[in-house]
Design a protein around this motif. Structure first.
Motif, PDB file in Angstrom:
ATOM      1  N   PRO A  35       0.780  -1.244   0.000  1.00 47.71           N
ATOM      2  CA  PRO A  35       0.000   0.000   0.000  1.00 47.71           C
ATOM      3  C   PRO A  35       0.811   1.293   0.000  1.00 47.71           C
ATOM      4  O   PRO A  35       0.243   2.365  -0.180  1.00 47.71           O
ATOM      5  CB  PRO A  35      -0.828  -0.120   1.277  1.00 47.71           C
ATOM      6  CG  PRO A  35      -0.048  -1.014   2.165  1.00 47.71           C
ATOM      7  CD  PRO A  35       0.675  -1.967   1.277  1.00 47.71           C
TER       8      PRO A  35
ATOM      9  N   LEU B  58      -4.240  -1.295  -6.597  1.00 49.43           N
ATOM     10  CA  LEU B  58      -4.231  -1.597  -5.165  1.00 49.43           C
ATOM     11  C   LEU B  58      -4.096  -3.096  -4.950  1.00 49.43           C
ATOM     12  O   LEU B  58      -4.490  -3.904  -5.803  1.00 49.43           O
ATOM     13  CB  LEU B  58      -5.544  -1.124  -4.513  1.00 49.43           C
ATOM     14  CG  LEU B  58      -6.064   0.265  -4.884  1.00 49.43           C
ATOM     15  CD1 LEU B  58      -7.381   0.515  -4.154  1.00 49.43           C
ATOM     16  CD2 LEU B  58      -5.048   1.337  -4.547  1.00 49.43           C
TER      17      LEU B  58
ATOM     18  N   LEU C 191      -5.818   2.366   3.327  1.00 47.96           N
ATOM     19  CA  LEU C 191      -5.632   1.151   2.533  1.00 47.96           C
ATOM     20  C   LEU C 191      -4.991   0.039   3.351  1.00 47.96           C
ATOM     21  O   LEU C 191      -5.340  -1.140   3.200  1.00 47.96           O
ATOM     22  CB  LEU C 191      -4.774   1.478   1.305  1.00 47.96           C
ATOM     23  CG  LEU C 191      -4.527   0.336   0.314  1.00 47.96           C
ATOM     24  CD1 LEU C 191      -5.845  -0.195  -0.242  1.00 47.96           C
ATOM     25  CD2 LEU C 191      -3.615   0.805  -0.816  1.00 47.96           C
TER      26      LEU C 191
END
Length: 392
Positions: A15, A55, A330
């Motif tokens: 992340p 991601l 995240l």
């Protein structure tokens, strides 16, 4: 030959923010992250992310994949998780658990459902046990469950501070944690003990007492639903500051929020402002679990079903509404739960990691594509479903 996929011009959050990069996938692994990568015309597939976010696939540390509920009678039993909903929500890794009902919902069913989700492209693990003590097991003991069943990684969700709990003693909590810890050490797993924390006044005190009465590290216990109310959140902050991990539940309802529960994104902001390290906070969906609202006398007022899509929804809300740092938000749905659960190949974008990825539009925050174990399972807003009932 392994399938080769090159994702170009992606804004990679691993992340940690890597900026614009190219990511090469070979088979089910991430092979390389670099700039200016290209494939020969006759080898593999190239997808241009055109600056979209790339991601890690989301890691959901608590989902009732085989269904849950039942507090309103047999008709309130919730349905099983549909893998397509998880994939479309960028959730590529899940941990299945039992809850209140470990009588008509069994570990055998949970195991079968976990294997089914694996076959449908997800990575699915499970815990031994349920709310109740003594702990229900597949093989006869917590230790052999964790050591001998490949996809069993811990115990849970064992309930405390809840009128539905079996009210385990401090000694019993220590014994379960000890068995899980030793099994984890011997098998290379986390052996984590997932703890359902209810709304009763004891809050996290049983865990503090268990740690004080033993040599079990506080991180062996992994309490969830810590955003249930302000008082529990305050206790959770103290727990995390002492070295533990805390988990916020993303599924909720307006009725439950009206009783004092905080949204997971709001609880994340409060915990960070209280000084909790970002690495010690996670989100989980409680998917397919029963979201119950009991009155002060313990009578059920209403019941809804948790949703796996809420995990991405609360991550999005943490960034866009609560203005939480993107990377910290995240982490709560990727690297942090993977770390707590001992899933070393999950939750991050790096060479050698599992190729679980999500491409997200940075303007609309809409999920464009989802890759699980090196295969596009969701692409341009459409599912690429490999289940036995793909047409249903």
């Amino acid at each position: 030959m392994s399938k080769i996929i090159l994702i170009k011009n992606a804004h990679v959050f691993a992340p940690r923010d890597f900026g614009i990069c190219d990511v090469l996938v070979a088979g089910d692994k991430i092979a390389r992250i670099d700039h200016g990568l290209d494939l020969p015309a006759d080898i593999g597939d190239t997808v241009d992310a055109d600056g979209a976010w790339l991601l890690p696939g989301l890691v959901d540390s608590l989902a009732h994949i085989s269904g849950g509920g039942g507090e309103g009678g047999f008709a309130s039993r919730t349905p099983e998780l549909d893998s397509r909903e998880a994939i479309a929500s960028a959730v590529t890794t899940l941990v299945g658990v039992l809850g209140t009902d470990a009588t008509t919902r069994t570990l055998n069913e949970l195991y079968g459902k976990a294997r089914a989700l694996d076959a449908q492209g997800l990575s699915c693990y499970m815990h031994s046990g349920s709310y109740q003590f003594p702990v229900n097991t597949l093989t006869g003991s917590v230790r052999t469950d964790i050591m001998l069943v490949d996809n069993i990684i811990g115990v849970g969700e064992l309930a405390i501070s809840d009128h539905r709990s079996s009210q385990p003693s401090i000694h019993e909590l220590v014994r379960v944690a000890s068995d899980a810890r030793v099994a984890g050490l011997l098998s290379g797993k986390s052996g984590v003990v997932s703890i359902h924390v209810g709304a009763c006044k004891g809050r996290l005190q049983p865990l503090f007492d268990a740690v004080a009465a033993s040599d079990i590290p506080i991180s062996q216990f992994y309490p969830t639903h810590i955003n249930r109310n302000d008082a529990l959140l305050e206790h959770g902050v103290a727990f995390a500051r002492a070295g533990g991990y805390i988990d916020f539940t993303t599924s909720t309802t307006p009725e439950i929020l009206a009783t004092g529960e905080l949204r997971a994104s709001a609880a994340l902001k409060a915990a960070l402002e209280a000084g909790v390290p970002a690495e010690r906070i996670t989100f989980s969906s409680d998917a397919q679990g029963s979201m119950t609202n009991f009155c002060e006398k313990g009578r059920l007022q209403d019941i809804e079903v948790g949703s796996v899509s809420s995990l991405f929804g609360e991550f999005k809300r943490a960034v866009s509404v609560e203005n939480i740092d993107f990377v910290k938000a995240l982490q709560a749905v990727t690297a942090n739960p993977a770390s707590v659960l001992g899933l070393r190949q999950k939750g991050r974008i790096a060479a050698g990691m599992d190729a679980d990825l999500a491409v997200v539009d940075p303007q609309s925050f809409v999920i464009r594509h989802v890759m699980a174990r090196g295969e596009w399972r969701f692409f341009d807003g459409g599912l690429r479903y490999a289940g036995a009932f793909a047409g249903s």
